[in-house]
Design an enzyme around this catalytic site. Structure first.
Site, short mmCIF file in Angstrom:
data_model
loop_
_atom_site.label_atom_id
_atom_site.label_comp_id
_atom_site.label_asym_id
_atom_site.label_seq_id
_atom_site.Cartn_x
_atom_site.Cartn_y
_atom_site.Cartn_z
N ASP A 11 0.87 -1.17 0.00
CA ASP A 11 0.00 0.00 0.00
C ASP A 11 0.91 1.23 0.00
O ASP A 11 2.14 1.14 0.14
CB ASP A 11 -0.99 -0.01 1.18
CG ASP A 11 -2.19 0.90 0.89
OD1 ASP A 11 -2.14 1.68 -0.09
OD2 ASP A 11 -3.19 0.85 1.64
C1 BGC Z 1 -5.01 3.27 0.18
C2 BGC Z 1 -5.22 2.26 -0.91
C3 BGC Z 1 -5.07 2.90 -2.25
C4 BGC Z 1 -3.69 3.52 -2.32
C5 BGC Z 1 -3.37 4.12 -3.67
C6 BGC Z 1 -3.76 4.09 0.00
O1 BGC Z 1 -3.73 5.17 0.86
O2 BGC Z 1 -4.96 2.60 1.42
O3 BGC Z 1 -6.48 1.66 -0.76
O4 BGC Z 1 -5.27 1.96 -3.26
O5 BGC Z 1 -3.62 4.54 -1.34
O6 BGC Z 1 -4.08 5.25 -3.92
#
Ligand code: BGC
Length: 740
Positions: free
Chosen positions: A265
């Site tokens: 993530d």
């Molecule tokens: C979130 C994810 C997301 C990623 C990319 C993160 O802060 O937890 O769910 O896909 O950002 O944008």
């Protein structure tokens, strides 16, 4: 490309080229796209220009023309002309926004979610994107958590059905096909179990609970063929998920057989330092690679540290090769080596986006997602009635969610627009009465514009008059439709809350309106399950509309006017108060359960609140009424080799056609590990005309009765079982059978 060609390509790549395939950067590193979205903290990455030039994938930029240009420029400069992968958060629609995932869960209709995912894939791929960071399948039992609205709720079976459906919708049979994209199951794992519902917080669960309740939805998505998985920010039993070898190598790859790309993530590799699990960037990179994380999203850990680790002999280059190969394979599965633009096409993009077919499905999905929580015969409204539409949501078009990042809120149909369109000859009045939040409310840290001044200029100009106008309109009307709820920025990532009541100003409006007109039907826009005790006692009707998406206004009016009939059911338990949280239907019995209403002293209970929720999981009303016969079984015993059928006669005893979600629950009465008081094991949507009766049957076999046994194995144990079939998890319509 053949597999052999991919291996030859890998062999020919330099170490830096390989490591840069593992780096993902946001689109702003490559120039301007139609929508560059920032979804994480900005920090110094400490990477070279060369790394930027060779990074293997791009996050959150979109637009066919812009992405085609970026792709062409990148491939020209890349020594092996390897195409970039474009990835984006397309959570509940690309530009045509479908209801938020929690709302989709309420439809109990995985097929409609599959069709929605397929529409989203078509718009997304025409805009040049190859991977969507969706579905989020995290099980959540705590409504305080902000991301509750991104999940399909508290039940492993329901979540699993939606996980598989969405992956099929995004990917089809072959992601190479026109209009298909790769799906990404997230967040592996247990993210929704954050302690106290606080965002990014610690997750401590027993391995049994983890396997039994949290893991099934990820596994269902993987079995459906998900090409990617994303790690989660949290620790899982003392180790951050992103560097958790047991989780990633053993559970995900060995046990679930996942052989696709694992991405961290946003900045999660570096965050293991803040967790206190890695000493520095280098240590974090080392641990994440050992855990098998292939792509580092938005940190310089891999790009800056992996080469050093290889050169000093701490990690073998073969470990990097494994990850690179998986990424090359995904690019190949998407057909990018032959067609680096895949479906990117400005003409198709313009044609598909918000086309009537897509809007029609968004309207259907939103109507299927709404849950009628109460109705004292005030709904549906009749065209001959004088209706006052009151409340902060009558003109507010921000009804999508903070994860509708590629959507444009102005595309949404508001309540006022839909009411005027669908009730052209009725006597309608509209007034705000109050704002969504008090004027001084601040969204600390949020970059999005607060449109309060735009939506509620009249209220800000003269609050007393706005309230008085609403009261006068209510008094003059036959029925009031009161549109209340949360601001869309109060729900989504980093929006956990310790208080889930509606703001005071909205409740004051409710009381004022209710005093002059008892026929108040409340329509609620929200992502968290809210505390509705007072409303449920005093409103004549409540329609839970969630964050319904682009076609929200139309869908809600379809339901309010009775053109469509509500059929949604709650995918989460709604508590009576904050003190009951966490509360979920598939809990264990204690050794001193509270039975009946007998007020014994030493039983498991609160002294100030009942144990039962305000609205149970699976609950929802219709304008029709349904009666269930007793449950009948084809046999009262079975072995693990055969199956039995449990059936009911469902009758529509109401005056209009309606759809009921018939639910099957089972309990294993005594087992080597305690089994929940009941668990959802099947559901089906049945539509009946007035007076019509249908037999509804569910097959029960080993699959429905298996669980993680005390010795760690998975299977059944002989003994007594209970089975219920009804319209919610609180149904008492049950019988029993024996597994021999
Ligand atoms: C979130 C994810 C997301 C990623 C990319 C993160 O802060 O937890 O769910 O896909 O950002 O944008």
């Amino acid at each position: 490309m053949t597999d052999q060609e991919l291996h030859l390509l890998l062999e020919d790549m330099s170490l830096q080229e390989k490591i840069d395939q593992l780096l993902q950067l946001t689109a702003d590193f490559y120039g301007k796209t139609d929508r560059d979205v920032v979804t994480g903290p900005a920090s110094e990455l400490g990477i070279s220009m060369e790394d930027i030039d060779l990074a293997g994938s791009v996050l959150n930029g979109t637009g066919a023309k812009a992405l085609m240009q970026i792709q062409d420029a990148y491939m020209d400069r890349h020594p092996h002309h390897i195409p970039l992968l474009f990835m984006m958060d397309v959570i509940h629609g690309y530009r045509t926004i479908f209801p938020a995932p929690i709302a989709q869960g309420a439809s109990f209709d995985p097929e409609i979610s599959k069709r929605a995912a397929s529409v989203a894939a078509r718009e997304t791929s025409a805009a040049g994107i190859h991977v969507v960071f969706s579905p989020m399948v995290d099980l959540v039992r705590d409504p305080r958590w902000g991301r509750v609205m991104e999940s399909t709720g508290e039940d492993p079976y329901l979540n699993s059905r939606f996980a598989a459906a969405q992956i099929h919708g995004f990917q089809g049979d072959d992601m190479k096909e026109d209009g298909k994209v790769c799906g990404c199951i997230k967040h592996f794992a247990g993210y929704g179990g954050a302690e106290a519902g606080r965002e990014y917080n610690t997750v401590q669960v027993s391995e049994h609970t983890f396997r039994e309740y949290y893991l099934p939805s990820y596994e269902a998505g993987i079995k459906a063929g998900a090409g990617m998985v994303m790690t989660s920010f949290n620790t899982v039993n003392d180790i951050p998920a992103t560097i958790n070898q047991k989780l990633m190598r053993q559970m995900l790859r060995e046990e679930m057989g996942f052989d696709g790309v694992l991405i961290s993530d946003y900045a999660a590799i570096l965050e293991t330092v803040a967790h206190g699990a890695s000493s520095d960037k280098k240590d974090a990179a080392h641990k994440a690679l050992l855990a098998g994380v292939d792509i580092d999203m938005m940190t310089g850990c891999y790009a800056g540290e992996l080469a050093k680790l290889v050169k000093e002999g701490t990690i073998p280059e073969s470990l990097i090769d494994e990850s690179v190969l998986r990424i090359l394979q995904l690019k190949n599965q998407l057909g990018l080596f032959e067609h680096p633009h895949k479906d990117a096409d400005p003409e198709k993009e313009a044609r598909y986006i918000l086309c009537p077919e897509h809007r029609a499905l968004a309207r259907e999905a939103a109507a299927a997602s709404c849950v009628l929580l109460k109705n004292d015969k005030v709904l549906p409204i009749r065209p001959s009635q004088k209706v006052a539409f009151i409340g902060p949501y009558i003109d507010n078009y921000e009804i999508c969610s903070s994860w509708a990042v590629t959507g444009h809120p102005e595309d949404s149909v508001t309540i006022r627009q839909a009411a005027k369109e669908l009730l052209p000859d009725s006597d309608l009045t509209f007034c705000h009465g109050t704002t969504l939040l008090p004027r001084d409310h601040v969204f600390a840290g949020f970059a999005e514009p607060n449109r309060a001044e735009e939506f509620y200029a009249d209220v800000f100009a003269d609050p007393e008059k706005a309230l008085a106008d609403a009261v006068a309109a209510a008094k003059a009307a036959d029925v009031v439709i009161l549109c209340l709820g949360e601001h869309y920025l109060q729900t989504g990532e980093a929006t956990s809350r310790t208080e889930l009541s509606l703001p005071e100003n909205q409740m004051e409006l409710f009381c004022a309106v209710k005093t002059v007109n008892p026929n108040v039907a409340v329509v609620l826009f929200n992502g968290h399950p809210l505390l509705l005790d007072e409303l449920s006692r005093n409103a004549a009707a409540i329609l839970q509309a969630w964050l319904p998406g682009t076609e929200g206004g139309h869908a809600i009016l379809d339901l309010l006017t009775g053109t469509k009939n509500p059929s949604g059911k709650l995918p989460m338990t709604f508590p009576r108060n904050m003190g009951q949280i966490p509360i979920y239907y598939n809990h264990f019995s204690t050794g001193r359960p509270l039975t009946g209403t007998d007020p014994q002293r030493f039983v498991s209970k609160y002294t100030d609140t009942p144990n039962t929720p305000l609205f149970p999981f699976g609950y929802g009303l219709s304008y029709a009424e349904f009666s269930y016969s007793d449950v009948s079984l084809s046999s009262d015993s079975l072995t693990s080799e055969d199956s039995i059928t449990a059936s009911v006669q469902l009758k529509n005893t109401g005056a209009c056609t309606g759809t009921e979600v018939v639910q099957l629950y089972i309990q294993d009465v005594a087992a080597s590990t305690v089994r929940p008081v009941r668990e959802l094991k099947g559901f089906t949507r049945i539509t009946l005309t007035p007076g019509e009766t249908q037999t509804v049957s569910f097959r029960i076999s080993e699959a429905e009765l298996s669980f993680h046994r005390a010795d760690g194995s998975y299977g059944t144990e002989p003994g007594a079982f209970r089975v219920w079939i009804g319209g919610s998890s609180a149904t008492e319509n049950g019988t029993g059978f024996t597994l021999r």
